[in-house]
Design a protein around this motif. Structure first.
Motif, short mmCIF file in Angstrom:
data_model
loop_
_atom_site.label_atom_id
_atom_site.label_comp_id
_atom_site.label_asym_id
_atom_site.label_seq_id
_atom_site.Cartn_x
_atom_site.Cartn_y
_atom_site.Cartn_z
N PRO A 37 0.83 -1.20 0.00
CA PRO A 37 0.00 0.00 0.00
C PRO A 37 0.87 1.26 0.00
N GLY A 38 0.48 2.21 -0.79
CA GLY A 38 1.22 3.46 -0.85
C GLY A 38 2.38 3.48 -1.80
N SER A 39 2.80 2.31 -2.30
CA SER A 39 3.95 2.29 -3.21
C SER A 39 3.53 2.80 -4.59
N ARG A 40 4.48 3.47 -5.23
CA ARG A 40 4.20 4.06 -6.55
C ARG A 40 4.68 3.09 -7.63
N VAL A 41 3.74 2.67 -8.47
CA VAL A 41 4.03 1.64 -9.47
C VAL A 41 3.79 2.19 -10.87
N LEU A 42 4.76 1.98 -11.75
CA LEU A 42 4.60 2.33 -13.17
C LEU A 42 4.36 1.06 -13.97
N GLU A 43 3.24 0.99 -14.66
CA GLU A 43 3.05 -0.07 -15.65
C GLU A 43 3.39 0.52 -17.01
N ALA A 44 4.50 0.07 -17.56
CA ALA A 44 4.98 0.63 -18.83
C ALA A 44 4.46 -0.22 -19.98
N GLY A 45 3.52 0.32 -20.76
CA GLY A 45 2.94 -0.43 -21.88
C GLY A 45 1.75 -1.24 -21.44
N CYS A 46 0.64 -0.55 -21.11
CA CYS A 46 -0.51 -1.26 -20.54
C CYS A 46 -1.45 -1.80 -21.60
N GLY A 47 -1.30 -1.35 -22.85
CA GLY A 47 -2.19 -1.82 -23.91
C GLY A 47 -3.63 -1.55 -23.55
N ILE A 48 -4.52 -2.52 -23.77
CA ILE A 48 -5.94 -2.31 -23.49
C ILE A 48 -6.29 -2.67 -22.04
N GLY A 49 -5.28 -2.84 -21.21
CA GLY A 49 -5.51 -2.97 -19.78
C GLY A 49 -5.74 -4.38 -19.28
N ALA A 50 -5.45 -5.37 -20.12
CA ALA A 50 -5.68 -6.76 -19.71
C ALA A 50 -4.89 -7.12 -18.44
N GLN A 51 -3.65 -6.67 -18.37
CA GLN A 51 -2.83 -6.95 -17.19
C GLN A 51 -3.06 -5.90 -16.09
N THR A 52 -3.47 -4.71 -16.49
CA THR A 52 -3.68 -3.62 -15.53
C THR A 52 -4.71 -4.02 -14.47
N VAL A 53 -5.79 -4.63 -14.93
CA VAL A 53 -6.85 -5.05 -14.02
C VAL A 53 -6.30 -6.00 -12.95
N ILE A 54 -5.50 -6.96 -13.40
CA ILE A 54 -4.93 -7.95 -12.47
C ILE A 54 -3.96 -7.27 -11.51
N LEU A 55 -3.11 -6.45 -12.08
CA LEU A 55 -2.11 -5.72 -11.29
C LEU A 55 -2.79 -4.92 -10.19
N ALA A 56 -3.83 -4.18 -10.57
CA ALA A 56 -4.52 -3.30 -9.62
C ALA A 56 -5.26 -4.10 -8.55
N ARG A 57 -5.84 -5.23 -8.94
CA ARG A 57 -6.55 -6.07 -7.97
C ARG A 57 -5.59 -6.71 -6.97
N ASN A 58 -4.42 -7.12 -7.46
CA ASN A 58 -3.46 -7.79 -6.59
C ASN A 58 -2.74 -6.82 -5.65
N SER A 59 -2.76 -5.56 -6.00
CA SER A 59 -2.10 -4.54 -5.16
C SER A 59 -3.05 -3.35 -4.99
N PRO A 60 -4.16 -3.59 -4.28
CA PRO A 60 -5.23 -2.57 -4.22
C PRO A 60 -4.79 -1.28 -3.54
N GLY A 61 -3.72 -1.32 -2.72
CA GLY A 61 -3.29 -0.11 -2.03
C GLY A 61 -2.19 0.64 -2.77
N ALA A 62 -1.70 0.06 -3.85
CA ALA A 62 -0.61 0.72 -4.60
C ALA A 62 -1.17 1.83 -5.48
#
Lengths: 268, 268
Positions: A37-62
């Motif tokens: 929680p609170g960590s700043r994360v850069l997703e470089a190259g998110c495309g249409i967000g297929a991985q973004t959803v998973i990333l955000a769910r697994n780290s809901p406080g980031a």
């Protein structure tokens, strides 16, 4: 990387394929990426967000910033994220080679299914490194189409896969990048580089993977470059058809399909 | 399977190679095979005992019977076992297709690096099945030379590996058997068949595997068929030399090597 130079194209079937793939492979690829929680994360190259959803769910406080070069992809990624009620992601348009962030802006950088499409993936990694704070981590996930093998063996099927590798090479990408991540990430100046291969093994006892991976992910991906393969005369229509039929045959009761993704973690 | 039809031959360098391989891969392949005290275990095809030592150490209370068709190999296996002070193994000479045991003689059967050398591996599995008591387990471990890929890519190296596959096929074996184990074991009548791939991933951060696997196991194994490859004219001396040099090159700091073994457990 202009839109037209993304080997899989931007059709709606391709969007479905990406969604299917993300669903089936979520656990295998993402289960061990959890940012505090609170960590700043850069997703470089998110495309249409297929991985973004998973990333955000697994780290809901980031606090996640997801960038992509394609405005169209970003719009679809934002829609997806909103539909899912995810609120910890901000989207920004940007080129991975010159992102508009200050040095040390991020605790963690996440790059998934991106480097394979870049003509100079090492430079991308070099450009990303200063954006990390000291001791920050890099996580990279890539496939490797040369890691695909199957039963029954079929020459046309191998050739069809090889066509995808060649087409990706022609537009400046590298479909064999998974196996190369160790020297690549090390060469870009990162330390403590650790590679963890994630093999997908599919036989008839794993019906969800037969459908979700052998057919809907891998074979559909190869099939997607069919028009270009035929246009460039890389295979005849007959042998192409045979190859795709053989790949689908790996989803039959006696068929087996193997593919390996590579996940890397490293420090600045 | 006569002595002369074992593709890797019976030289002393080959013995060393098998010993090195067993050492490096012990944990990866064997850690989850532990038979209870008092259980009767058949090791079908023990060769010179490289796996027997591990099997017996991991299951010190099991009553192990190890068979092989080669009297010479059995002698060496017995020597090895005695040197190691192992007392729970009995050796018997026998043909895997007609072993001299009563039905239901064993609680467990263990078959490691054997099926790849047989012209009819399915029949071997069918012949072994009655030797198990009802509910007894079968464990099979095999490699798959077609699972080998590496960086840097090299055509001669691939061709050299392919020569090993072809030579094994010519003498009735199957170097691609690993991926085929699910349909094979299922087809031989076993139930609850579960395949667990064991991938060996080697980069410069894993020096023990660079030495023990990339060089001393895999490349040495390919190199071992060199005389036969040249005799049969499968490659020219120059391209063969290039291929072996390239395989050794995968052990350099920027090199990567991947190979997958397949382990199967099933019930009678």
């Amino acid at each position: 990387m202009a839109d037209t130079r993304y080997v899989h194209g931007y059709s709606s079937r391709e969007s479905e394929r990406l969604a299917d793939q993300a669903q089936t492979l979520t656990n295998l690829l993402h289960h061990d990426t959890r940012y505090p929680p609170g960590s700043r994360v850069l997703e470089a190259g998110c495309g249409i967000g297929a991985q973004t959803v998973i990333l955000a769910r697994n780290s809901p406080g980031a606090i996640i910033t997801s960038v992509d070069i394609s405005e169209d992809s970003l719009k679809r990624a934002e829609e997806k994220i909103r539909q899912d009620g995810i609120t910890n992601v901000t989207f920004r348009q940007g080129d991975i080679f010159r992102l508009p962030f200050e040095k040390g802006s991020f605790d963690h950088i996440f790059v998934c299914f991106v480097l394979e499409h870049l003509a100079d993936p090492r430079r991308a990694l070099e450009q990303l490194r200063p954006l990390l704070k000291d001791g920050g981590t890099l996580t990279v996930i890539e496939g490797d189409h040369g890691s695909a093998y199957f039963h029954p063996e079929n020459e046309d099927a191998h050739r069809a896969v090889q066509c995808l590798v060649e087409l990706q090479r022609k537009i400046g990408g590298n479909a064999l990048i998974g196996r190369q991540l160790y020297p690549l990430v090390t060469g870009a100046g990162y330390t403590d580089v650790q590679v963890s291969p994630r093999m997908v093994y599919v036989d008839a006892s794993r019906p969800a993977l037969v459908e979700g991976f052998t057919k809907l992910t891998f074979t559909a991906m190869v099939e997607g470059v069919g028009p270009e393969v035929l246009k460039q005369g890389l295979m005849s229509p007959e042998t192409w058809k045979e190859g795709i039929a053989a790949l689908n045959g790996n989803a039959e009761p006696d068929g087996v399909f193997c593919y390996t993704f590579f996940k890397v973690t490293a420090r600045k």
